[in-house]
Scaffold this motif. Structure first.
Motif, PDB file in Angstrom:
ATOM      1  N   GLY A  26       1.035  -1.234  -0.111  1.00  0.00           N
ATOM      2  CA  GLY A  26      -0.123  -0.027  -0.033  1.00  0.00           C
ATOM      3  C   GLY A  26       0.995   1.191  -0.053  1.00  0.00           C
ATOM      4  N   ARG A  27       0.420   2.156  -0.425  1.00  0.00           N
ATOM      5  CA  ARG A  27       1.187   3.527  -0.796  1.00  0.00           C
ATOM      6  C   ARG A  27       1.421   4.353   0.308  1.00  0.00           C
ATOM      7  N   THR A  28       0.557   4.004   1.584  1.00  0.00           N
ATOM      8  CA  THR A  28       0.689   4.904   2.901  1.00  0.00           C
ATOM      9  C   THR A  28       1.626   4.242   3.760  1.00  0.00           C
ATOM     10  N   PHE A  29       2.195   3.240   3.490  1.00  0.00           N
ATOM     11  CA  PHE A  29       3.312   2.622   4.502  1.00  0.00           C
ATOM     12  C   PHE A  29       4.318   3.642   5.020  1.00  0.00           C
ATOM     13  N   ALA A  33       2.954   5.189  11.049  1.00  0.00           N
ATOM     14  CA  ALA A  33       3.852   4.766  12.331  1.00  0.00           C
ATOM     15  C   ALA A  33       3.193   3.261  12.462  1.00  0.00           C
ATOM     16  N   MET A  34       4.229   2.324  12.918  1.00  0.00           N
ATOM     17  CA  MET A  34       3.892   0.967  12.934  1.00  0.00           C
ATOM     18  C   MET A  34       3.940   0.502  14.591  1.00  0.00           C
ATOM     19  N   GLY A  35       3.229  -0.470  14.752  1.00  0.00           N
ATOM     20  CA  GLY A  35       3.122  -0.921  16.072  1.00  0.00           C
ATOM     21  C   GLY A  35       3.036  -2.526  16.081  1.00  0.00           C
ATOM     22  N   TRP A  36       3.618  -3.248  17.114  1.00  0.00           N
ATOM     23  CA  TRP A  36       3.335  -4.501  17.400  1.00  0.00           C
ATOM     24  C   TRP A  36       2.444  -4.766  18.771  1.00  0.00           C
ATOM     25  N   PHE A  37       1.349  -5.572  18.630  1.00  0.00           N
ATOM     26  CA  PHE A  37       0.680  -5.679  19.829  1.00  0.00           C
ATOM     27  C   PHE A  37       0.674  -7.367  19.966  1.00  0.00           C
ATOM     28  N   VAL A  48       2.913  -3.570  22.567  1.00  0.00           N
ATOM     29  CA  VAL A  48       4.113  -4.164  22.660  1.00  0.00           C
ATOM     30  C   VAL A  48       5.181  -3.226  22.368  1.00  0.00           C
ATOM     31  N   ALA A  49       5.194  -2.842  21.121  1.00  0.00           N
ATOM     32  CA  ALA A  49       6.210  -1.646  20.524  1.00  0.00           C
ATOM     33  C   ALA A  49       5.794  -0.861  19.395  1.00  0.00           C
ATOM     34  N   ARG A  50       6.387   0.252  19.455  1.00  0.00           N
ATOM     35  CA  ARG A  50       5.871   1.192  18.142  1.00  0.00           C
ATOM     36  C   ARG A  50       7.148   1.975  17.760  1.00  0.00           C
ATOM     37  N   ILE A  51       7.154   2.122  16.613  1.00  0.00           N
ATOM     38  CA  ILE A  51       8.084   2.664  15.810  1.00  0.00           C
ATOM     39  C   ILE A  51       7.417   3.828  14.751  1.00  0.00           C
ATOM     40  N   SER A  52       8.401   5.077  14.839  1.00  0.00           N
ATOM     41  CA  SER A  52       7.812   6.118  13.787  1.00  0.00           C
ATOM     42  C   SER A  52       7.859   5.829  12.397  1.00  0.00           C
ATOM     43  N   ARG A  53       7.406   6.807  11.693  1.00  0.00           N
ATOM     44  CA  ARG A  53       7.302   6.739  10.325  1.00  0.00           C
ATOM     45  C   ARG A  53       8.908   6.593   9.800  1.00  0.00           C
ATOM     46  N   SER A  54       9.679   7.549  10.433  1.00  0.00           N
ATOM     47  CA  SER A  54      11.130   7.610   9.940  1.00  0.00           C
ATOM     48  C   SER A  54      12.078   6.317  10.495  1.00  0.00           C
ATOM     49  N   GLY A  55      11.537   5.686  11.431  1.00  0.00           N
ATOM     50  CA  GLY A  55      12.285   4.661  12.226  1.00  0.00           C
ATOM     51  C   GLY A  55      13.124   5.230  13.462  1.00  0.00           C
ATOM     52  N   VAL A  56      13.108   6.478  13.548  1.00  0.00           N
ATOM     53  CA  VAL A  56      14.105   7.172  14.487  1.00  0.00           C
ATOM     54  C   VAL A  56      13.726   6.847  15.886  1.00  0.00           C
ATOM     55  N   SER A  57      12.173   7.021  16.144  1.00  0.00           N
ATOM     56  CA  SER A  57      11.779   7.046  17.487  1.00  0.00           C
ATOM     57  C   SER A  57      11.112   5.488  17.618  1.00  0.00           C
ATOM     58  N   THR A  58      11.205   4.975  18.918  1.00  0.00           N
ATOM     59  CA  THR A  58      10.818   3.732  19.077  1.00  0.00           C
ATOM     60  C   THR A  58      10.257   3.982  20.746  1.00  0.00           C
ATOM     61  N   ALA A  98      -0.874  -0.665  11.732  1.00  0.00           N
ATOM     62  CA  ALA A  98      -0.489   0.727  11.420  1.00  0.00           C
ATOM     63  C   ALA A  98      -1.107   1.695  11.743  1.00  0.00           C
ATOM     64  N   ASP A  99      -0.680   2.910  12.204  1.00  0.00           N
ATOM     65  CA  ASP A  99      -1.240   4.098  12.623  1.00  0.00           C
ATOM     66  C   ASP A  99      -1.121   5.292  11.990  1.00  0.00           C
ATOM     67  N   SER A 100      -1.981   5.827  10.970  1.00  0.00           N
ATOM     68  CA  SER A 100      -1.809   7.047  10.173  1.00  0.00           C
ATOM     69  C   SER A 100      -1.934   8.317  10.768  1.00  0.00           C
TER      70      SER A 100
END
Length: 124
Positions: A26-29, A33-37, A48-58, A98-100
């Motif tokens: 999908g084009r919006t990946f 931001a992405m998370g694991w539950f 469980v965990a979350r990572i920002s769009r750029s991957g810099v913040s967890t 995924a969290d938009s």
């Protein structure tokens, strides 16, 4: 829209490691931001965990801090969860989400898209 498919679950002994993968399409990946539950049998789904769009913040749940590491590769549309020092209480179905939105959140209801889950079982 984002479609998510998890893989990498399995059976492991306590103290062992597993690496979960989440393939996104999908084009919006890259703008999500992405998370694991995870959800253990008879319990509610938990962050469980979350990572920002750029991957810099967890960000991690206290229960996995120092043992789990979330990462992403935007070029490959992939998210990963490296799980070390696994414990029997880590046994659950693990979901990628995924969290938009723009605000960091650990709430299930705030995540827009979900994968089907992958089972992780840790034996004692």
């Amino acid at each position: 829209q984002v479609q998510l498919v998890e893989s990498g679950g399995g059976l492991v002994q306590a103290g062992g490691s597993l690496r979960l993968s989440c393939a996104a399409s999908g084009r919006t990946f890259s703008s999500s931001a992405m998370g694991w539950f995870r959800q253990a049998l008879g319990k509610e789904r938990e962050f469980v965990a979350r990572i920002s769009r750029s991957g810099v913040s967890t960000y991690y749940a206290d229960s996995v801090q120092g043992r789990f590491t979330i990462s992403r590769d935007n070029a490959k549309n992939m998210v990963y969860l490296q799980m070390n020092s696994l414990k029997p209480e880590d046994t659950a179905v693990y979901y990628c989400a995924a969290d938009s939105g723009l605000v960091r959140t650990t709430l299930v209801r705030d995540y827009d898209y979900w994968g089907q889950g992958t089972q992780v079982t840790v034996s004692s």
